[in-house]
Structures are given as structure tokens and as C-alpha cells.
Design a protein around this motif. Structure first.
Motif, PDB file in Angstrom:
ATOM      1  N   VAL A  44     -19.886 115.405 -22.781  1.00  0.00           N
ATOM      2  CA  VAL A  44     -19.801 116.431 -21.748  1.00  0.00           C
ATOM      3  C   VAL A  44     -20.056 115.711 -20.429  1.00  0.00           C
ATOM      4  CG1 VAL A  44     -20.794 118.549 -20.819  1.00  0.00           C
ATOM      5  CG2 VAL A  44     -20.587 118.273 -23.294  1.00  0.00           C
ATOM      6  N   THR A  45     -19.018 115.677 -19.565  1.00  0.00           N
ATOM      7  CA  THR A  45     -19.098 114.918 -18.321  1.00  0.00           C
ATOM      8  C   THR A  45     -18.812 115.827 -17.134  1.00  0.00           C
ATOM      9  OG1 THR A  45     -18.197 113.028 -19.547  1.00  0.00           O
ATOM     10  CG2 THR A  45     -18.238 112.853 -17.146  1.00  0.00           C
ATOM     11  N   GLU A  46     -19.683 115.788 -16.141  1.00  0.00           N
ATOM     12  CA  GLU A  46     -19.506 116.617 -14.952  1.00  0.00           C
ATOM     13  C   GLU A  46     -18.390 116.066 -14.067  1.00  0.00           C
ATOM     14  OE1 GLU A  46     -22.068 118.246 -11.119  1.00  0.00           O
ATOM     15  OE2 GLU A  46     -23.130 117.298 -12.779  1.00  0.00           O
ATOM     16  N   PHE A  47     -17.647 116.979 -13.433  1.00  0.00           N
ATOM     17  CA  PHE A  47     -16.649 116.602 -12.439  1.00  0.00           C
ATOM     18  C   PHE A  47     -16.660 117.627 -11.315  1.00  0.00           C
ATOM     19  CE2 PHE A  47     -14.281 119.617 -14.979  1.00  0.00           C
ATOM     20  CZ  PHE A  47     -13.385 120.224 -14.102  1.00  0.00           C
ATOM     21  N   ASP A  48     -16.113 117.255 -10.178  1.00  0.00           N
ATOM     22  CA  ASP A  48     -16.034 118.152  -9.037  1.00  0.00           C
ATOM     23  C   ASP A  48     -14.748 118.968  -9.153  1.00  0.00           C
ATOM     24  OD1 ASP A  48     -15.883 119.477  -6.629  1.00  0.00           O
ATOM     25  OD2 ASP A  48     -15.978 117.680  -5.380  1.00  0.00           O
ATOM     26  N   PRO A  49     -14.848 120.258  -9.436  1.00  0.00           N
ATOM     27  CA  PRO A  49     -13.638 121.064  -9.632  1.00  0.00           C
ATOM     28  C   PRO A  49     -12.825 121.256  -8.348  1.00  0.00           C
ATOM     29  CG  PRO A  49     -15.567 122.458  -9.696  1.00  0.00           C
ATOM     30  CD  PRO A  49     -16.059 121.043  -9.622  1.00  0.00           C
ATOM     31  N   ASN A  50     -13.430 120.999  -7.197  1.00  0.00           N
ATOM     32  CA  ASN A  50     -12.726 121.168  -5.925  1.00  0.00           C
ATOM     33  C   ASN A  50     -12.005 119.902  -5.476  1.00  0.00           C
ATOM     34  OD1 ASN A  50     -13.515 123.938  -5.376  1.00  0.00           O
ATOM     35  ND2 ASN A  50     -15.573 123.089  -5.293  1.00  0.00           N
ATOM     36  N   ALA A  51     -12.318 118.761  -6.077  1.00  0.00           N
ATOM     37  CA  ALA A  51     -11.696 117.502  -5.686  1.00  0.00           C
ATOM     38  C   ALA A  51     -10.208 117.475  -6.028  1.00  0.00           C
ATOM     39  CB  ALA A  51     -12.404 116.332  -6.358  1.00  0.00           C
ATOM     40  N   GLU A  52      -9.825 118.169  -7.080  1.00  0.00           N
ATOM     41  CA  GLU A  52      -8.433 118.158  -7.535  1.00  0.00           C
ATOM     42  C   GLU A  52      -7.581 119.239  -6.866  1.00  0.00           C
ATOM     43  OE1 GLU A  52      -8.638 118.380 -11.777  1.00  0.00           O
ATOM     44  OE2 GLU A  52      -9.860 116.581 -11.915  1.00  0.00           O
ATOM     45  N   GLU A  53      -8.199 120.133  -6.139  1.00  0.00           N
ATOM     46  CA  GLU A  53      -7.486 121.233  -5.486  1.00  0.00           C
ATOM     47  C   GLU A  53      -6.682 120.697  -4.314  1.00  0.00           C
ATOM     48  OE1 GLU A  53      -5.981 124.831  -4.746  1.00  0.00           O
ATOM     49  OE2 GLU A  53      -7.393 124.515  -6.375  1.00  0.00           O
ATOM     50  N   LYS A  54      -5.379 120.867  -4.356  1.00  0.00           N
ATOM     51  CA  LYS A  54      -4.498 120.360  -3.309  1.00  0.00           C
ATOM     52  C   LYS A  54      -4.320 121.368  -2.175  1.00  0.00           C
ATOM     53  CE  LYS A  54      -2.272 116.818  -5.801  1.00  0.00           C
ATOM     54  NZ  LYS A  54      -3.431 116.123  -6.208  1.00  0.00           N
ATOM     55  N   GLY A  55      -4.359 122.614  -2.490  1.00  0.00           N
ATOM     56  CA  GLY A  55      -4.152 123.643  -1.473  1.00  0.00           C
ATOM     57  C   GLY A  55      -2.690 124.022  -1.352  1.00  0.00           C
ATOM     58  N   GLU A  56      -2.458 125.126  -0.692  1.00  0.00           N
ATOM     59  CA  GLU A  56      -1.112 125.657  -0.516  1.00  0.00           C
ATOM     60  C   GLU A  56      -0.827 125.724   0.978  1.00  0.00           C
ATOM     61  OE1 GLU A  56       1.124 129.954  -1.222  1.00  0.00           O
ATOM     62  OE2 GLU A  56      -0.927 129.658  -1.912  1.00  0.00           O
TER      63      GLU A  56
END
Length: 192
Positions: A44-56
Motif C-alpha cells: 500500500v503506497t501513498e500517492f498525490d491524487p492531484n499530481a496527475e490531474e491535467k485539468g480542462e
């Protein structure tokens, strides 16, 4: 003294409940986007869920300028890898599964245990699995290798919830309880 031993023996024999045979239960309904399995933690590894968000990119109707619209996830993200020891509801084809979990409180509680009953779903695009937030059952193993968990009676008094009367439960009992209480609308929508 003999009476006490006799009474104690009766209490032990008739007062203890044993779990059902757990390794035989399996149910399937491909119309329901839910997969339940007995899993053993690999990582179980933590990641930043907002880092992958590219935006529209959108055009502002008033100024005519380009703007980037992004959503911000307030939960922590975790990439999880588990061994699938037993399918319980809808079959996962591989013996290991990768999925993401989001938790507002930090590490997901299921990661504290070696073996758990997990509830996951496939994303709408079908390219990854995600954990049904906060839903899991901690499992233990009998001496002959069968898994079991615990159920509790839920009591609500003056907006306060307490859990009482811990009982040994089979995997089937745990799944049916979640199905009737947590995933009620999901199964009702599909006529189950």
C-alpha cells in the motif's frame, strides 16, 4: 464444585458459535459493478491524487480568455496491491489485484491488517479498480485454515452510533450484511 464444572462445560459447548464453512461461498452478478474478495496485503503506497490531474481548458464567456479548470481531491490516495486468496462476489481473473483507495483520515484502515475482505469496483472507463471507501472486514484464520470475521449490532441513540454484541461471522454473513446495509441501493437498482 462439580456443579460449577458441569455448568462451565455446558456454557463452553453451547455458548460458543462457530463460523460457517467459509471457503465454499461465492456469488456472481456481472450487472453489478462490485468485486468482493479475501485479500492479503502485498503493498500500500501513498500517492498525490492531484499530481496527475491535467485539468480542462475552457473559454471564459465574459473575457474570452482560456482558463484551466481543475478539480482538487481532498483525500489522500493510495496504490494498493493485494493477493486474491478467494473470490466472494464477481470473479477477479488474476491472483493479484492493483487498485486505488482514497481516504480522508490518512492510511486506509484495511491496510493495518494482513488479511481482509475487500470491496472494490471498476472505474467507468474500465481501466482501473478503486476501493469502495471505508468498506472492508478484518479476517482471522482458524487452525484448519478457514477465514472468519466479526459482526456487530449497530445501535443509534441521540445521533450517536455504538457497536455492540461482537459475533463470529462467516464470509457469507459479512458479505450479506454489507449487501443489505451498505450496498443496498446498488443491489436494489439491479433487482437483487
Amino acid at each position: 464444585m462439580r456443579n460449577y464444572i458441569f455448568i462451565l462445560t455446558l456454557i463452553v459447548l453451547f455458548g460458543c458459535s462457530t463460523p460457517k464453512q467459509l471457503n465454499d461461498y461465492y456469488s456472481e452478478d456481472k450487472n453489478i459493478n462490485l468485486y468482493t474478495f479475501v485479500g492479503k496485503k502485498i503493498s500500500v503506497t501513498e500517492f498525490d491524487p492531484n499530481a496527475e490531474e491535467k485539468g480542462e481548458t475552457i473559454v471564459d464567456k465574459v473575457t474570452g480568455e482560456n482558463q484551466v479548470r481543475k478539480s482538487h481531491i481532498m483525500d489522500l490516495g493510495f496504490r494498493c496491491k493485494y493477493s486474491v486468496l478467494k473470490n466472494v462476489f464477481n470473479k477477479l481473473e488474476n491472483d493479484t489485484i492493483d487498485f486505488v483507495a482514497y481516504d480522508h483520515y490518512g492510511n486506509p484502515r484495511f491496510s493495518e491488517y494482513k488479511t481482509v475482505l475487500l470491496y472494490i469496483s471498476k472505474s467507468t472507463k474500465g481501466n482501473y479498480y478503486f476501493h469502495q471507501k471505508y468498506q472492508f472486514d478484518y479476517l482471522e484464520k482458524t487452525s484448519d485454515g478457514k477465514f472468519y470475521g466479526y459482526t456487530y449490532d449497530r445501535k443509534e441513540k441521540r445521533k450517536r452510533i455504538t457497536f455492540k454484541n461482537k459475533k463470529i461471522a462467516s464470509i457469507e454473513d459479512l458479505f450479506v450484511k454489507k449487501k443489505e446495509e451498505v450496498f443496498k441501493s446498488l443491489f436494489k437498482k439491479n433487482g437483487n
